[in-house]
Design a protein around this motif. Structure first.
Motif, PDB file in Angstrom:
ATOM      1  N   ALA A  29       0.800  -1.366   0.021  1.00  0.00           N
ATOM      2  CA  ALA A  29      -0.155  -0.014  -0.123  1.00  0.00           C
ATOM      3  C   ALA A  29       0.756   1.415   0.039  1.00  0.00           C
ATOM      4  CB  ALA A  29      -0.805   0.072   1.091  1.00  0.00           C
ATOM      5  N   ASN A  30       1.908   1.235   0.812  1.00  0.00           N
ATOM      6  CA  ASN A  30       2.924   2.254   0.950  1.00  0.00           C
ATOM      7  C   ASN A  30       3.545   2.506  -0.500  1.00  0.00           C
ATOM      8  OD1 ASN A  30       2.929   3.897   3.467  1.00  0.00           O
ATOM      9  ND2 ASN A  30       3.731   2.163   4.305  1.00  0.00           N
ATOM     10  N   GLU A  31       3.910   1.496  -1.335  1.00  0.00           N
ATOM     11  CA  GLU A  31       4.382   1.576  -2.427  1.00  0.00           C
ATOM     12  C   GLU A  31       3.581   2.243  -3.270  1.00  0.00           C
ATOM     13  OE1 GLU A  31       7.371   1.101  -3.904  1.00  0.00           O
ATOM     14  OE2 GLU A  31       8.256   1.048  -1.895  1.00  0.00           O
ATOM     15  N   TYR A  32       2.141   1.822  -3.244  1.00  0.00           N
ATOM     16  CA  TYR A  32       1.310   2.449  -4.268  1.00  0.00           C
ATOM     17  C   TYR A  32       1.131   3.882  -4.104  1.00  0.00           C
ATOM     18  CZ  TYR A  32      -3.346   3.022  -6.728  1.00  0.00           C
ATOM     19  OH  TYR A  32      -4.297   3.408  -7.484  1.00  0.00           O
ATOM     20  N   ILE A  33       0.821   4.276  -2.846  1.00  0.00           N
ATOM     21  CA  ILE A  33       0.672   5.838  -2.520  1.00  0.00           C
ATOM     22  C   ILE A  33       1.727   6.770  -2.971  1.00  0.00           C
ATOM     23  CG2 ILE A  33      -1.191   5.154  -0.728  1.00  0.00           C
ATOM     24  CD1 ILE A  33       0.938   6.349   1.138  1.00  0.00           C
ATOM     25  N   LYS A  34       2.941   6.055  -3.208  1.00  0.00           N
ATOM     26  CA  LYS A  34       4.174   6.989  -3.429  1.00  0.00           C
ATOM     27  C   LYS A  34       3.771   7.700  -4.954  1.00  0.00           C
ATOM     28  CE  LYS A  34       7.768   4.516  -1.077  1.00  0.00           C
ATOM     29  NZ  LYS A  34       8.918   3.627  -1.342  1.00  0.00           N
ATOM     30  N   ASN A  35       3.206   6.934  -5.890  1.00  0.00           N
ATOM     31  CA  ASN A  35       2.920   7.426  -7.201  1.00  0.00           C
ATOM     32  C   ASN A  35       1.439   7.767  -7.379  1.00  0.00           C
ATOM     33  OD1 ASN A  35       5.696   6.912  -7.879  1.00  0.00           O
ATOM     34  ND2 ASN A  35       5.277   4.624  -7.836  1.00  0.00           N
ATOM     35  N   ALA A  36       0.708   7.888  -6.229  1.00  0.00           N
ATOM     36  CA  ALA A  36      -0.799   8.205  -6.613  1.00  0.00           C
ATOM     37  C   ALA A  36      -0.976   9.721  -6.870  1.00  0.00           C
ATOM     38  CB  ALA A  36      -1.452   7.643  -5.320  1.00  0.00           C
ATOM     39  N   LYS A  37      -2.009   9.874  -7.369  1.00  0.00           N
ATOM     40  CA  LYS A  37      -2.527  11.303  -7.558  1.00  0.00           C
ATOM     41  C   LYS A  37      -3.576  11.937  -6.297  1.00  0.00           C
ATOM     42  CE  LYS A  37      -5.362  14.453 -10.562  1.00  0.00           C
ATOM     43  NZ  LYS A  37      -6.251  14.326 -11.578  1.00  0.00           N
ATOM     44  N   TYR A  38      -2.878  13.084  -5.700  1.00  0.00           N
ATOM     45  CA  TYR A  38      -3.792  13.530  -4.468  1.00  0.00           C
ATOM     46  C   TYR A  38      -4.457  14.697  -4.969  1.00  0.00           C
ATOM     47  CZ  TYR A  38      -0.667  10.526  -1.865  1.00  0.00           C
ATOM     48  OH  TYR A  38      -0.111   9.113  -1.399  1.00  0.00           O
ATOM     49  N   PRO A  39      -5.649  14.866  -4.104  1.00  0.00           N
ATOM     50  CA  PRO A  39      -5.984  14.152  -2.817  1.00  0.00           C
ATOM     51  C   PRO A  39      -6.562  12.490  -3.221  1.00  0.00           C
ATOM     52  CG  PRO A  39      -7.396  15.837  -3.039  1.00  0.00           C
ATOM     53  CD  PRO A  39      -6.626  15.759  -4.369  1.00  0.00           C
ATOM     54  N   LEU A  40      -6.310  11.875  -2.175  1.00  0.00           N
ATOM     55  CA  LEU A  40      -6.409  10.307  -2.315  1.00  0.00           C
ATOM     56  C   LEU A  40      -7.608   9.724  -1.182  1.00  0.00           C
ATOM     57  CD1 LEU A  40      -5.373   8.036  -4.307  1.00  0.00           C
ATOM     58  CD2 LEU A  40      -3.782   7.571  -2.263  1.00  0.00           C
ATOM     59  N   VAL A  41      -8.219   8.819  -1.681  1.00  0.00           N
ATOM     60  CA  VAL A  41      -9.249   8.601  -0.610  1.00  0.00           C
ATOM     61  C   VAL A  41      -8.499   7.092  -0.208  1.00  0.00           C
ATOM     62  CG1 VAL A  41     -11.702   7.898  -0.013  1.00  0.00           C
ATOM     63  CG2 VAL A  41     -11.083   9.769  -1.545  1.00  0.00           C
ATOM     64  N   ILE A  42      -8.667   7.113   1.202  1.00  0.00           N
ATOM     65  CA  ILE A  42      -8.300   5.829   1.894  1.00  0.00           C
ATOM     66  C   ILE A  42      -9.605   5.167   2.680  1.00  0.00           C
ATOM     67  CG2 ILE A  42      -6.686   4.460   3.455  1.00  0.00           C
ATOM     68  CD1 ILE A  42      -4.769   6.534   2.266  1.00  0.00           C
ATOM     69  N   LYS A  43     -10.158   3.916   2.646  1.00  0.00           N
ATOM     70  CA  LYS A  43     -11.253   3.340   3.308  1.00  0.00           C
ATOM     71  C   LYS A  43     -10.718   2.177   3.898  1.00  0.00           C
ATOM     72  CE  LYS A  43     -14.843   5.293   0.012  1.00  0.00           C
ATOM     73  NZ  LYS A  43     -15.712   4.927  -0.836  1.00  0.00           N
ATOM     74  N   ALA A  44     -11.240   2.148   5.165  1.00  0.00           N
ATOM     75  CA  ALA A  44     -11.271   0.609   5.754  1.00  0.00           C
ATOM     76  C   ALA A  44     -12.147  -0.082   5.313  1.00  0.00           C
ATOM     77  CB  ALA A  44     -11.495   1.051   7.531  1.00  0.00           C
ATOM     78  N   ASP A  45     -11.940  -1.329   4.962  1.00  0.00           N
ATOM     79  CA  ASP A  45     -12.680  -2.441   4.460  1.00  0.00           C
ATOM     80  C   ASP A  45     -13.839  -2.798   5.251  1.00  0.00           C
ATOM     81  OD1 ASP A  45     -13.408  -4.489   2.734  1.00  0.00           O
ATOM     82  OD2 ASP A  45     -12.748  -6.021   4.467  1.00  0.00           O
TER      83      ASP A  45
END
Length: 414
Positions: free
Chosen positions: A129-145
């Protein structure tokens, strides 16, 4: 006729209040109820919590219909247990309840059946998950399953906020297991809309719409809450958007439920984001909303018990649902410090003629005391949103308890 309403919030108080108006109703058991249902007409609080105990109580007391308020009981399988005992209940079974109980399940369901929704990835490993967010576009939504009482969504403005959210959810485990798996979703810039659909397993009917106010502070700032107020119907539910919501969201959802063979008799609460007049699914909820229910039921002219009976009998297509040609405003009064830490046991004084639905309250030695984060909600109707809003704010000023807090902008601007 004896019915049961499960839950202890403002939503359940509103449901009990509305159902009590049916002359067939002799007794409404509120399980466990609150300080408001303790004195509501035809109501009696029953202090049990365990599903097996609830089933036994329903059998022993010849309960003819049970309405489930909170998602927790549905996700844990209360409908399955009631069905085994030939008891009538409103709500989806355990498998169908995954639509709310698992964000990952819901997103995969939406993708499979062509429900328009935001792009997403899901993770059960914090390193990935941390690897993915490094190249993500912000803002970004993170949700608990899993279930997180309406608080499991973070809008991260930058990578640091995203890293903190991942740590809180997946490592620190602030949602006690519910955030071990997460959904990372593209941020949609628009406005939210709550749409409520009734479904009897075969037929569906759009019930009503509302605009919820989720954040704790004015201007939609601060952390998420269970909801600080609502107006109904949603001011933007009109014109071509109505058909788009039905064709791009509701019909494929219903089609998916049927094709999956899900046992679903109840309410589908669809949370939408409207972007450039296009509806996108944010989330499914498997029950009525809180505080949307309080706002909606004050406008409902039809008998709520009859609606529920038509759902049970799979005859939803045979009933017309009638509404007042008015609008409503619901304002939630909370305990100081909510949604984080807050004190209980503060004495409440209510000096208003407006309808007050209680939530985090209890009666003790003939005194009404605070007993939760969201304490109560005041609801008013009007010809315009401005009128309903002004009446509701006049009323809430006549309710006092130590540390009372409410937003000052519910429905503002409409």
């Amino acid at each position: 006729m004896k019915v049961a309403v499960i839950g202890n919030g403002g939503r359940e108080h509103a449901i009990a209040w509305k159902i009590s108006q049916n002359p067939k109703i002799d007794k409404i058991y509120c399980i466990p109820g609150n300080g408001g249902t303790a004195v509501e007409k035809k109501c009696e609080n029953v202090y049990i919590d365990n599903i097996d105990e609830i089933v036994n109580f329903a059998k022993k007391n010849n309960i003819e219909l049970t309405i489930v308020g909170p998602e927790k009981y549905l996700v844990e399988g209360i409908v399955d247990e009631f069905k085994k005992n030939n008891l009538k209940i409103i709500g989806p079974d355990k498998e169908a309840s995954k639509l709310e109980g698992s964000k990952i399940y819901a997103k995969n369901f939406a993708k499979k059946y062509g429900v328009q929704t935001a792009e997403y990835q899901f993770f059960n490993n914090i390193k990935e998950a941390n690897e993915y967010i490094k190249n993500a576009k912000y803002p970004l939504v993170i949700k608990a399953d899993g279930l997180a009482a309406g608080k499991g969504v973070i809008i991260a403005q930058n990578i640091k906020e995203a890293e903190n959210a991942l740590y809180d959810f997946m490592e620190k485990d602030i949602f006690v297991g519910a955030g071990k798996n997460i959904v990372v979703e593209e941020y949609l810039n628009g406005y939210e809309m709550s749409v409520f659909v009734l479904f009897d397993g075969y037929n569906y009917k759009i019930f009503q719409t509302a605009k919820d106010h989720k954040k704790i502070y004015d201007g939609e700032k601060g952390p998420n809450t269970g909801g600080m107020g609502a107006i109904s119907p949603h001011p933007e539910y009109k014109n071509s958007l109505v058909k788009k919501i039905e064709n791009k969201i509701i019909i494929p959802t219903i089609s998916g439920i049927v094709k999956e063979g899900l046992n679903y008799k109840g309410i589908i609460f669809i949370g939408l984001m409207i972007v450039n007049e296009e509806p996108y699914l944010l989330e499914y909820n498997i029950r009525f909303g809180d505080p949307e229910t309080q706002a909606m039921l004050l406008l409902l002219e039809s008998d709520l018990l009859e609606i529920f009976e038509h759902i049970i009998d799979e005859k939803l297509d045979e009933i017309e649902i009638k509404w007042k040609n008015k609008v409503s405003c619901c304002i939630v009064a909370a305990s100081e410090g909510y949604p984080l830490k807050y004190e209980k046991g503060k004495e409440i004084n209510i000096n208003t003629e407006s309808l007050v639905f209680q939530a985090g309250t209890k009666l003790e030695n003939r005194k009404l005391l605070t007993n939760g984060g969201r304490v109560l909600s005041v609801v008013e109707v009007g010809e315009t949103y401005k009128e309903a809003r002004e009446k509701a704010y006049l009323s809430i000023k006549n309710i006092t308890f130590d540390g009372i807090y409410y937003r000052n902008d519910i429905g503002k601007g409409w």
